[in-house]
Design a protein around this motif. Sequence first.
Motif, PDB file in Angstrom:
ATOM      1  N   PRO A  60       0.773  -1.230   0.120  1.00 23.44           N
ATOM      2  CA  PRO A  60      -0.047  -0.095   0.073  1.00 23.44           C
ATOM      3  C   PRO A  60       0.716   1.301  -0.107  1.00 23.44           C
ATOM      4  O   PRO A  60       0.365   2.107  -0.627  1.00 23.44           O
ATOM      5  N   LEU A  61       1.850   1.347   0.739  1.00 23.52           N
ATOM      6  CA  LEU A  61       2.943   2.603   0.599  1.00 23.52           C
ATOM      7  C   LEU A  61       3.317   2.686  -0.717  1.00 23.52           C
ATOM      8  O   LEU A  61       3.503   3.859  -0.934  1.00 23.52           O
ATOM      9  N   LEU A  67       0.729   4.236  -2.813  1.00 27.96           N
ATOM     10  CA  LEU A  67       0.511   5.212  -2.328  1.00 27.96           C
ATOM     11  C   LEU A  67       1.558   6.431  -3.047  1.00 27.96           C
ATOM     12  O   LEU A  67       1.466   7.703  -3.651  1.00 27.96           O
ATOM     13  N   LEU A 123      -4.520   3.409 -11.231  1.00 28.67           N
ATOM     14  CA  LEU A 123      -3.823   4.687 -11.217  1.00 28.67           C
ATOM     15  C   LEU A 123      -3.770   5.223 -12.775  1.00 28.67           C
ATOM     16  O   LEU A 123      -3.933   6.366 -12.761  1.00 28.67           O
ATOM     17  N   TYR A 146      -0.620  -1.104 -10.973  1.00 25.80           N
ATOM     18  CA  TYR A 146      -0.526   0.536 -11.275  1.00 25.80           C
ATOM     19  C   TYR A 146      -1.498   0.972 -12.645  1.00 25.80           C
ATOM     20  O   TYR A 146      -1.863   1.942 -12.718  1.00 25.80           O
ATOM     21  N   ALA A 150       0.772   6.777  -6.652  1.00 24.09           N
ATOM     22  CA  ALA A 150      -0.266   7.708  -7.076  1.00 24.09           C
ATOM     23  C   ALA A 150       0.155   9.009  -6.832  1.00 24.09           C
ATOM     24  O   ALA A 150      -0.608   9.731  -7.553  1.00 24.09           O
ATOM     25  N   GLY A 151       0.722   9.199  -5.894  1.00 25.56           N
ATOM     26  CA  GLY A 151       1.365  10.708  -5.700  1.00 25.56           C
ATOM     27  C   GLY A 151       2.123  11.084  -6.706  1.00 25.56           C
ATOM     28  O   GLY A 151       2.056  12.418  -7.403  1.00 25.56           O
TER      29      GLY A 151
END
Length: 137
Positions: free
Chosen positions: A29-30, A33, A116, A113, A36-37
Motif C-alpha cells: 500500500p505504501l 500510495l 492509477l 498500477y 499515486a502521488g
Amino acid sequence: LRMAGVGLLVLAIGHWVAEEHVATGWSEPLRALVVAGCFAAVAYGEVSAARTEAMPLRRFALSAAAAAAKAICLVPWLAVGIGAVFVTLDNSLQTFGVADGWLNTPIYLSVLYGPLASIYWFLKRDLRRESRLLLPV
C-alpha cells in the motif's frame, strides 16, 4: 516538462518494484500510495504547464476525484481484459516452449498500477476537454 514527468514516474516505479516483486522493505500500500502521488504530481504539472496560471489545488483535487469515480466503473473490466491478454500470451508461449517468467513483471505492474493510470488518463482527458471549452479573454 512532459518527458520529465514521465521520467519521474518511471523512476518511481522502478525504484519501488524490485526484481521478482521483492520490495525494499516497503509495504504494497505504501508503494502504491507513492506511485499515486507521482501520477498526481505529473498530471498537475502537465495541466499547470498548459495553462497561463497554475491550477488551484482544490479544483485539481475535485477533478481528480471525478476521474477516480469514472475509473472505478472501468477498472474491473480493464483488469479482466488485461488478464485475458496475459493469459492468452502465456498459453501461447507455453505452447511453443518459450520461457514465460519475464511476464511476471508486466502482469504485476499492470494489476497494481493500471487503475492509477486509468485515473490519470480520465483526469487529463477531462481537463483537456474543459480547457477547450474556455474562450480566450
